[in-house]
Every structure is written in structure tokens, then in C-alpha cells.
Design a protein around this motif. Structure first.
Motif, PDB file in Angstrom:
ATOM      1  N   ASP A 226       0.738  -1.151  -0.053  1.00  0.00           N
ATOM      2  CA  ASP A 226       0.001  -0.106   0.056  1.00  0.00           C
ATOM      3  C   ASP A 226       0.828   1.225  -0.097  1.00  0.00           C
ATOM      4  O   ASP A 226       0.231   2.429   0.176  1.00  0.00           O
ATOM      5  N   ALA A 227       2.177   1.183  -0.251  1.00  0.00           N
ATOM      6  CA  ALA A 227       2.887   2.236  -0.261  1.00  0.00           C
ATOM      7  C   ALA A 227       3.257   3.036  -1.270  1.00  0.00           C
ATOM      8  O   ALA A 227       3.162   2.378  -2.570  1.00  0.00           O
ATOM      9  N   THR A 228       3.357   4.358  -1.575  1.00  0.00           N
ATOM     10  CA  THR A 228       3.705   5.027  -2.593  1.00  0.00           C
ATOM     11  C   THR A 228       4.991   5.310  -2.541  1.00  0.00           C
ATOM     12  O   THR A 228       5.628   4.969  -3.994  1.00  0.00           O
ATOM     13  N   ARG A 229       5.825   5.394  -1.489  1.00  0.00           N
ATOM     14  CA  ARG A 229       7.231   5.406  -1.330  1.00  0.00           C
ATOM     15  C   ARG A 229       7.729   4.293  -0.458  1.00  0.00           C
ATOM     16  O   ARG A 229       7.316   4.147   0.575  1.00  0.00           O
TER      17      ARG A 229
ATOM     18  N   PRO B  52      17.548   5.120  -3.064  1.00  0.00           N
ATOM     19  CA  PRO B  52      16.532   5.785  -2.860  1.00  0.00           C
ATOM     20  C   PRO B  52      15.142   5.144  -2.467  1.00  0.00           C
ATOM     21  O   PRO B  52      15.061   3.870  -3.035  1.00  0.00           O
ATOM     22  N   PRO B  53      14.286   5.507  -2.068  1.00  0.00           N
ATOM     23  CA  PRO B  53      13.161   4.796  -2.021  1.00  0.00           C
ATOM     24  C   PRO B  53      12.291   4.513  -3.284  1.00  0.00           C
ATOM     25  O   PRO B  53      12.622   5.209  -4.234  1.00  0.00           O
TER      26      PRO B  53
ATOM     27  N   GLN C  50      -1.274   7.167 -10.207  1.00  0.00           N
ATOM     28  CA  GLN C  50      -2.019   8.413  -9.933  1.00  0.00           C
ATOM     29  C   GLN C  50      -1.976   9.094  -8.746  1.00  0.00           C
ATOM     30  O   GLN C  50      -1.922  10.244  -8.497  1.00  0.00           O
ATOM     31  N   ALA C  51      -1.601   8.092  -7.592  1.00  0.00           N
ATOM     32  CA  ALA C  51      -1.570   8.598  -6.230  1.00  0.00           C
ATOM     33  C   ALA C  51      -0.284   9.420  -5.985  1.00  0.00           C
ATOM     34  O   ALA C  51      -0.139  10.507  -5.411  1.00  0.00           O
TER      35      ALA C  51
END
Length: 205
Positions: free
Chosen positions: A38-41, A50-51, A102-103
Motif C-alpha cells: 500500500d506504499a507510494t514510496r 533511494p525509496p 495516480q496517487a
């Protein structure tokens, strides 16, 4: 001495390209797991990494493709393999990929907007060119995400183009054109007409 300096610069540029390729390969290996999260980064827990984000993958895919002529043959093979693996991972989870992208574009645009708002109100921040060069990565990633989401079968959130145009307009109003702000090795991948925010500095008044 000039020959030594040229050789050292070439080695530095090769090291930057090689590291970018390693980052891309690492991101792609973890892409399937990332898309199930559920992570964006996603922090990979590696000091020199980096993430993981979709935008970070897209940025490296495009600029390494643009600079592929500077890679060794084996490195170009590695780049092709990474791109193939990325495409395969996306095909398996297209809906989650689009939703995550999109998020991320919304998050990145908010991050960039807040930074520029702070920059406009602080001469100290506006004069910190090292910090601006670091933050400009966000604007580059936004463009990568916008370009990808504008291509079928994906859909770009309707408010993004107008919001981004407004932010760009405000930055242009206090922008001084100048030299490329990142390491020279990347310049050929970022033409000034399209990536104008990488050529110059924000005005401090």
C-alpha cells in the motif's frame, strides 16, 4: 593535467550512469512486491538506494535510454533486461500500477507546490541552489508520471494539468535562466526547452 582531469570526469560520469542502472535494476526486482503493498514510496532499507517509486523507475528508464550510447554493451543488455522485467511486472498488475501512479503524481505535485511556496517566501531558501537542485528531481518525476498517465490505457487525473501549469507559471515569473544544475552527464537527457527548470535558478527577490 588536462588529460587527467578529462579522464577523472569520464570515470565520474560512468560511475553515475552505472549507479543509476543499479538503482533501476533494484527497483525493477522489487516492483512486483511494491505493487502488492500500500506504499507510494517504499524504503528498501539500503543506505545507497533511494525509496522505490514508480516515478523513480520511469525517470531512470527514460534517461538511461537517452544516454544508452554512453553505456557499455553489457550494460545496455542489462538495461534491456530491466525494461523487459518492468513491463512484465506492470502487465500483471495494470490496475494497481495505474492507481499507484495516480496517487504518486498527486503526492509529488503537492510536495513540489509546498516547496515552491516556501521558496517564494524565503530569500535564504531561494538562494540555496544545492537544495533546489535536489528538489528539482520532484518536478522531473512529475513530468514522467504525467507523460505515462497521458498514454492509453492509463488516465491522468483531470485536475493535474491545470494545477501543474499554475505552479510552473508562478516559478517562471521569478526564474533566471542559466546553466544546467545537475551533473553534466545528465544534460543530454534533459533538453532545455522541455526541462527549463533544470537550467538556471529561482530569483531571490
Amino acid at each position: 593535467m588536462m588529460l587527467d582531469n578529462t579522464t577523472e570526469r569520464q570515470r565520474t560520469e560512468e560511475a553515475l550512469l552505472r549507479h543509476d542502472l543499479v538503482v533501476l535494476q533494484t527497483f525493477v526486482r522489487r516492483m512486483g512486491d511494491y505493487l502488492m503493498s500500500d506504499a507510494t514510496r517504499w524504503d528498501l532499507g539500503m543506505a545507497d538506494m533511494p525509496p522505490l517509486t514508480i516515478g523513480g523507475v520511469l525517470m531512470r528508464r527514460r534517461r538511461l535510454a537517452a544516454l544508452a550510447g554512453q553505456l557499455h554493451v553489457t550494460e545496455r543488455d542489462m538495461l534491456r533486461a530491466a525494461n523487459d522485467a518492468f513491463n512484465a511486472a506492470v502487465r500483471e498488475q495494470v490496475v494497481r500500477f495505474e492507481g499507484r501512479a495516480q496517487a504518486e503524481v498527486g503526492d509529488r505535485l503537492r510536495e513540489w507546490t509546498h516547496y515552491l511556496r516556501d521558496l517564494a517566501g524565503s530569500k535564504r531558501l531561494a538562494a540555496d541552489l544545492k537544495q533546489y537542485a535536489y528538489k528539482a528531481d520532484t518536478r522531473v518525476v512529475i513530468l514522467e508520471l504525467v507523460d505515462m498517465l497521458s498514454t492509453p490505457p492509463y488516465q491522468l487525473p483531470a485536475h493535474i494539468p491545470g494545477d501543474l501549469a499554475g505552479v510552473d507559471h508562478r516559478l517562471r515569473a521569478r526564474w533566471e535562466p542559466g546553466a544546467f544544475i545537475w551533473d553534466a552527464v545528465w544534460q543530454a537527457a534533459y533538453p532545455p526547452d522541455e526541462y527549463w527548470w533544470l537550467y538556471g535558478r529561482p530569483l531571490t527577490n
